[in-house]
Design a protein around this motif. Structure first.
Motif, mmCIF file in Angstrom:
data_model
loop_
_atom_site.group_PDB
_atom_site.id
_atom_site.type_symbol
_atom_site.label_atom_id
_atom_site.label_comp_id
_atom_site.label_asym_id
_atom_site.label_seq_id
_atom_site.Cartn_x
_atom_site.Cartn_y
_atom_site.Cartn_z
ATOM 1 N N ILE B 2 0.867 -1.173 0.000
ATOM 2 C CA ILE B 2 0.000 0.000 0.000
ATOM 3 C C ILE B 2 0.906 1.227 0.000
ATOM 4 O O ILE B 2 1.702 1.434 0.918
ATOM 5 C CB ILE B 2 -0.903 0.027 1.247
ATOM 6 N N ASP B 24 -0.744 -5.160 -8.803
ATOM 7 C CA ASP B 24 0.367 -4.464 -8.155
ATOM 8 C C ASP B 24 1.675 -5.018 -8.723
ATOM 9 O O ASP B 24 1.978 -6.208 -8.574
ATOM 10 C CB ASP B 24 0.272 -4.697 -6.648
ATOM 11 N N GLU B 115 -12.973 2.815 -4.615
ATOM 12 C CA GLU B 115 -12.974 1.554 -3.863
ATOM 13 C C GLU B 115 -14.256 0.795 -4.150
ATOM 14 O O GLU B 115 -15.331 1.404 -4.283
ATOM 15 C CB GLU B 115 -12.856 1.840 -2.354
ATOM 16 N N GLY B 120 -17.026 -5.890 -4.055
ATOM 17 C CA GLY B 120 -15.855 -6.056 -4.902
ATOM 18 C C GLY B 120 -14.866 -7.039 -4.292
ATOM 19 O O GLY B 120 -14.323 -7.902 -4.982
ATOM 20 N N ALA B 121 -14.652 -6.915 -2.981
ATOM 21 C CA ALA B 121 -13.694 -7.782 -2.282
ATOM 22 C C ALA B 121 -14.122 -9.240 -2.417
ATOM 23 O O ALA B 121 -13.272 -10.134 -2.551
ATOM 24 C CB ALA B 121 -13.583 -7.382 -0.813
ATOM 25 N N GLY B 124 -12.742 -10.507 -5.472
ATOM 26 C CA GLY B 124 -11.294 -10.366 -5.653
ATOM 27 C C GLY B 124 -10.905 -9.037 -6.269
ATOM 28 O O GLY B 124 -9.794 -8.870 -6.744
ATOM 29 N N LEU B 125 -11.852 -8.056 -6.220
ATOM 30 C CA LEU B 125 -11.606 -6.772 -6.865
ATOM 31 C C LEU B 125 -11.389 -5.708 -5.797
ATOM 32 O O LEU B 125 -12.075 -5.700 -4.775
ATOM 33 C CB LEU B 125 -12.798 -6.383 -7.746
ATOM 34 N N ARG B 126 -10.445 -4.795 -6.072
ATOM 35 C CA ARG B 126 -10.132 -3.790 -5.051
ATOM 36 C C ARG B 126 -10.655 -2.421 -5.431
ATOM 37 O O ARG B 126 -11.261 -1.721 -4.620
ATOM 38 C CB ARG B 126 -8.638 -3.731 -4.834
ATOM 39 N N GLY B 127 -10.398 -1.987 -6.643
ATOM 40 C CA GLY B 127 -10.811 -0.632 -7.012
ATOM 41 C C GLY B 127 -10.929 -0.475 -8.511
ATOM 42 O O GLY B 127 -10.543 -1.355 -9.288
ATOM 43 N N LEU B 136 -6.961 -5.461 -9.090
ATOM 44 C CA LEU B 136 -7.255 -6.742 -8.445
ATOM 45 C C LEU B 136 -6.583 -6.850 -7.081
ATOM 46 O O LEU B 136 -5.508 -6.283 -6.861
ATOM 47 C CB LEU B 136 -6.736 -7.892 -9.320
ATOM 48 N N GLU B 137 -7.203 -7.623 -6.202
ATOM 49 C CA GLU B 137 -6.537 -8.084 -4.984
ATOM 50 C C GLU B 137 -5.921 -9.424 -5.364
ATOM 51 O O GLU B 137 -6.635 -10.395 -5.615
ATOM 52 C CB GLU B 137 -7.543 -8.291 -3.843
#
Lengths: 395, 162
Positions: B2, B24, B115, B120-121, B124-127, B136-137
């Motif tokens: 982060i 990421d 967000e 979303g979480a 598996g989605l973050r933003g 993606l997460e």
């Protein structure tokens, strides 16, 4: 001899002489045509091996272009990995980011060049293959034309011999004082004289028919030859068009060579970054960049060499094709000249009428021989020589 | 990872199932086109098999199928399309994500991310970035947990955008 008979004899002699000159001229022109076809065949015979070699080299260049395309994809991926490594290492790795950008730009340039070269070479190879097929068909046509011309020349030579015999028969008739010899049967002499003159005229007609039949046969060959000359002109023009994109394809080889040198430099930069940073992956990327650049360099050298040889081959081939077109056109013009003199556009002479014309000529020859023999018997009732065998021709 | 306030987040943009995603970059080990794949009979439908990457054996997950964006197609499995790019991510062990197109690396300003919250979480989605790229997460995508289908979540979110 009566004035009528004398007149007939003189006319027969003149006809035979004129026809003999024509036959000699026809034979001469046809022999020239046959020699010209021989020269054209020799020139054309050199083309197929050159076309084969050119097609093989173009195929190899295509393989290299495709390999360059695959290398470009690999380089692009490498550039992306360097980007990822730079992102992981943080803001300070500006140099690495620059390496990544250059790699991806190189990959893009190489991929575009490789695609263009591949398309150009595929088109060139297809053109060369089509040219080779047409060329071989043209060679077969030329050989057939040569056979036809040789056959017609042989026919003209025999016709010339036959006409000389007819002329001699007529001169025998004209030079013999048929009415003055002792013991000569006047009526029989007149009949024999008339038959001799008629037989000579019939022989002349048969020979004219022979010439027309040969001309009709040649008309097909002449048309094919002019078609072949036009096709050869087309091939020469197509070879010129093919050579231009091949020239650009060899420029692509120079681009690949440039890419190889720049990739080698980038590999050095990546090595430096690996030495300064913590990420072991950078060393792997540098190693891969170096391998890619070496392969690209080797491929570029081979492509440049092949490209030059293909262009040289095509230039030589184009010269051969142009010479061939000129040679074939020369033969076509010779034949056109022959046809002008002997063809009868008003008569429906079949292209396969030569055998029938030969048969008619043989009949006329037998008739003439019999008429001469009869004439000699009337001139010398006991069958002895009249002193006019082989006498001088009447001009 | 982060990023701190004011820092940008470096992400790798990819395409899968007709949509654009971002991962990421700090979690990405590399991008490969392995060329050879060994199938794993009995594995979940989104697992395409294992490949070798830089000397390691890596399980390959089809990202579009994992997110519920593409149905499991037996016939497609028979086609060895491993020429597709595989993004190798660092997790408890390396996992490869098979994508349609690996794309490029860009810098995101986290402040601009929308967000996606619990819905979303669960997928598996973050933003969501302003230009429609979905961040993606990575951990939920690679650890094998059950995910909600991402398609309906994204369609609702994209429809709700002004």
């Amino acid at each position: 001899m009566s004035p009528l008979t004398e007149e007939v004899a003189r006319r027969a002699a003149a006809l035979a002489q004129e026809a003999a000159h024509q036959a000699a001229a026809l034979e001469e022109r046809l022999r020239q045509g046959s020699a010209a076809v021989g020269r054209a065949l020799e020139t054309a015979g050199r083309a197929p091996p050159t076309l084969d070699a050119g097609e093989d080299r173009a195929r190899r260049l295509e393989e290299i272009a495709r390999a360059a395309g695959r290398a470009a994809a690999r380089t692009d991926l490498l550039g992306l990995n360097v980007e990822v490594a730079a992102a992981r290492l943080g803001e300070e790795e500006q140099g690495l980011e620059q390496v990544a950008r250059e790699l991806r730009a190189l990959a893009d340039e190489t991929a575009r060049g490789a695609t263009e070269a591949d398309e150009l070479l595929a088109a060139a190879r297809s053109d060369v293959a089509a040219g080779r097929v047409a060329w071989r068909a043209g060679l077969a046509d030329l050989r057939l034309a040569q056979e036809r011309i040789e056959g017609a020349a042989a026919a003209a030579e025999e016709a010339g011999v036959a006409l000389a015999e007819a002329q001699q028969a007529a001169s025998e008739l004209a030079s013999t004082s048929a009415g003055s010899g002792p013991g000569r049967d006047q009526d029989a002499a007149l009949d024999a004289a008339a038959e001799l003159a008629a037989a000579a005229e019939a022989r002349d007609d048969a020979i004219t028919g022979l010439g027309r039949a040969a001309a009709a046969r040649l008309a097909g060959a002449g048309g094919r030859l002019l078609g072949e000359a036009t096709s050869a002109d087309g091939l020469a023009a197509r070879l010129e068009v093919v050579a231009r994109p091949l020239g650009r394809a060899t420029v692509v080889a120079q681009v690949v060579d440039d890419v190889a040198r720049r990739a080698k430099q980038l590999a050095v930069n990546a090595d430096l970054a690996a030495a300064q940073g913590d990420d072991p992956a950078l060393g792997l990327f540098a190693e891969e960049a170096r391998r890619l650049s070496e392969r690209a360099e080797g491929a570029a050298d081979e492509a440049a060499d092949l490209g030059e040889r293909v262009l040289a081959d095509l230039a030589e081939l184009r010269s051969d094709v142009i010479r061939h077109a000129l040679a074939v056109r020369e033969v076509g013009e010779i034949l056109a000249g022959v046809l002008e003199r002997f063809a009868d556009p008003g008569a429906a002479t079949a292209a396969d009428g030569l055998p029938a014309a030969w048969r008619a000529d043989r009949v006329a020859a037998r008739r003439l021989a019999e008429a001469r023999a009869q004439w000699r018997r009337t001139a010398s009732p006991d069958g002895g020589p009249t002193g006019v065998e082989g006498g001088p021709a009447v001009s | 990872m982060i990023p701190a306030v004011g820092e940008t987040l470096k992400v790798l943009r990819v395409t899968a199932g007709g949509r654009r995603f971002a991962l990421d970059a700090g979690l990405v080990r590399g991008v490969e086109r392995p060329g050879r794949r060994v199938r794993l009979p009995g594995a979940p439908g989104y697992v395409r098999g294992v490949v070798e990457v830089q000397g390691s054996v890596v399980v390959v997950v089809d990202l579009a199928r994992r997110l519920g964006l593409s149905p499991h197609d037996e016939r497609a499995d028979d086609v060895d399309d491993i020429e597709r790019a595989v993004v190798v991510v660092d997790s408890s062990e390396p996992v490869g994500l098979a994508v349609d197109d690996p794309g490029d690396v860009i810098a995101l300003d986290p402040a601009t991310l929308i967000e996606l919250g619990p819905a979303g979480a669960a997928a598996g989605l973050r933003g969501l970035t302003p230009d429609g790229v979905v961040l993606l997460e990575v951990e939920p995508v690679v650890d094998g947990r059950t995910l909600a289908p991402a398609g309906p979540v994204l369609d609702r979110l994209l429809a709700a955008r002004p």
